[in-house]
Write an enzyme that holds these catalytic residues in place. Structure first.
Site, PDB file in Angstrom:
ATOM      1  N   GLY A   1       0.789  -1.236   0.000  1.00  0.00           N
ATOM      2  CA  GLY A   1       0.000   0.000   0.000  1.00  0.00           C
ATOM      3  C   GLY A   1       0.816   1.278   0.000  1.00  0.00           C
TER       4      GLY A   1
ATOM      5  CD  GLU B   1       1.703   0.993   6.711  1.00  0.00           C
ATOM      6  OE1 GLU B   1       1.224   1.161   5.569  1.00  0.00           O
ATOM      7  OE2 GLU B   1       1.694  -0.106   7.284  1.00  0.00           O
TER       8      GLU B   1
ATOM      9  CG  ASP C   1      -8.585   0.165   9.750  1.00  0.00           C
ATOM     10  OD1 ASP C   1      -9.236   0.656  10.683  1.00  0.00           O
ATOM     11  OD2 ASP C   1      -9.113  -0.532   8.876  1.00  0.00           O
TER      12      ASP C   1
ATOM     13  CE  LYS D   1     -10.662   3.457   7.172  1.00  0.00           C
ATOM     14  NZ  LYS D   1     -11.358   2.208   6.834  1.00  0.00           N
TER      15      LYS D   1
HETATM   16  C1  PRP Z   1      -2.823  -2.038   5.142  1.00  0.00           C
HETATM   17  C2  PRP Z   1      -1.940  -0.831   5.383  1.00  0.00           C
HETATM   18  C3  PRP Z   1      -1.308  -1.128   6.701  1.00  0.00           C
HETATM   19  C4  PRP Z   1      -2.364  -1.953   7.419  1.00  0.00           C
HETATM   20  C5  PRP Z   1      -3.072  -1.086   8.388  1.00  0.00           C
HETATM   21  O1  PRP Z   1      -2.062  -3.044   4.568  1.00  0.00           O
HETATM   22  O2  PRP Z   1      -0.987  -0.649   4.360  1.00  0.00           O
HETATM   23  O3  PRP Z   1      -0.101  -1.845   6.569  1.00  0.00           O
HETATM   24  O4  PRP Z   1      -3.286  -2.414   6.439  1.00  0.00           O
HETATM   25  O5  PRP Z   1      -4.056  -1.792   9.075  1.00  0.00           O
HETATM   26  P1  PRP Z   1      -4.103  -1.865  10.661  1.00  0.00           P
HETATM   27  O6  PRP Z   1      -3.786  -0.501  11.195  1.00  0.00           O
HETATM   28  O7  PRP Z   1      -5.555  -2.251  10.938  1.00  0.00           O
HETATM   29  O8  PRP Z   1      -3.159  -2.893  11.136  1.00  0.00           O
HETATM   30  P2  PRP Z   1      -2.700  -4.422   4.024  1.00  0.00           P
HETATM   31  O9  PRP Z   1      -2.588  -5.460   5.101  1.00  0.00           O
HETATM   32  O10 PRP Z   1      -4.066  -4.159   3.468  1.00  0.00           O
HETATM   33  O11 PRP Z   1      -1.671  -4.835   2.872  1.00  0.00           O
HETATM   34  P3  PRP Z   1      -1.305  -4.057   1.519  1.00  0.00           P
HETATM   35  O12 PRP Z   1      -0.562  -2.811   1.924  1.00  0.00           O
HETATM   36  O13 PRP Z   1      -0.427  -5.007   0.770  1.00  0.00           O
HETATM   37  O14 PRP Z   1      -2.600  -3.722   0.805  1.00  0.00           O
END
Ligand code: PRP
Length: 183
Positions: free
Chosen positions: A48, A103, A107, A135
């Protein structure tokens, strides 16, 4: 999902390309001020953070090094569990280095809590966090986030690195998806 035209799948734009770029430029100025006189290593979290990393780094006029980690949280679909596995580790030894984790979104904060304690165990000079989006739940987490682009409501958003079923990462804006995409 409209396989041809990404725009047809969007409901509401939360952040335009211009808003994102303007904010990243401001964050870059802050980072330049805070790290003046220090070497800086940016660590992007795949996948991401690719867009944020690329644009933030290019808004910086100072030298930076960049490295990447790929981690996977054992969550189902849109939620993370906090149980994390390293798929690709850093190539860089971060001992005594100033590290800034980049990042796209925080979330629940679970991924980052885990990542920060993992990185701290490698004895860096400092570890700070920079995220484009945050968030509401993440504001309750114990890890401090030094640079936040935008605090956004608790809606599922895509674009600018954020995916739904591995699509929409290439949007230049951040938007919510139209209901037909989920059905
Ligand atoms: C997303 C984002 C963070 C994580 C945040 O990655 O890039 O690393 O989720 O979520 P959290 O605060 O609830 O832990 P994702 O796992 O979707 O992988 P990606 O970046 O490969 O899409």
């Amino acid at each position: 999902m409209d396989v041809e035209h990404v725009e047809n799948d969007l409901a509401k734009t939360l952040l335009t390309e211009q808003q994102i770029q303007d904010r990243l430029a401001e964050m870059a100025r802050e980072i330049e001020r805070d790290y003046e006189g220090h070497k800086l290593l940016l660590v992007g979290v795949l996948k991401g953070a690719v867009m944020v990393m690329a644009d933030l780094a290019r808004h910086l006029s100072r030298h930076v090094e960049m490295d990447w980690m790929a981690i996977s949280s054992y969550g189902s679909g849109t939620t993370s569990s906090g149980v994390v596995r390293i798929l690709k580790d850093l190539d860089t030894d971060i001992m005594d280095r100033h590290v800034l984790v980049v990042e796209d979104i925080i979330d629940t904060g679970l991924t980052l809590s885990w990542l920060i304690s993992n990185l701290r165990s490698r004895n860096p000079a400092s570890v700070e966090i920079c995220t484009l989006l945050r968030k509401p739940d993440a504001q309750r987490m114990s890890v401090d986030v030094r640079y936040v682009g935008f605090d956004i409501p608790n809606e599922f958003v895509v674009g600018y690195g954020l995916d739904y079923a591995d699509s929409y990462r290439n949007l230049r804006s951040v938007a919510t998806l139209a209901p037909h995409v989920y059905s």
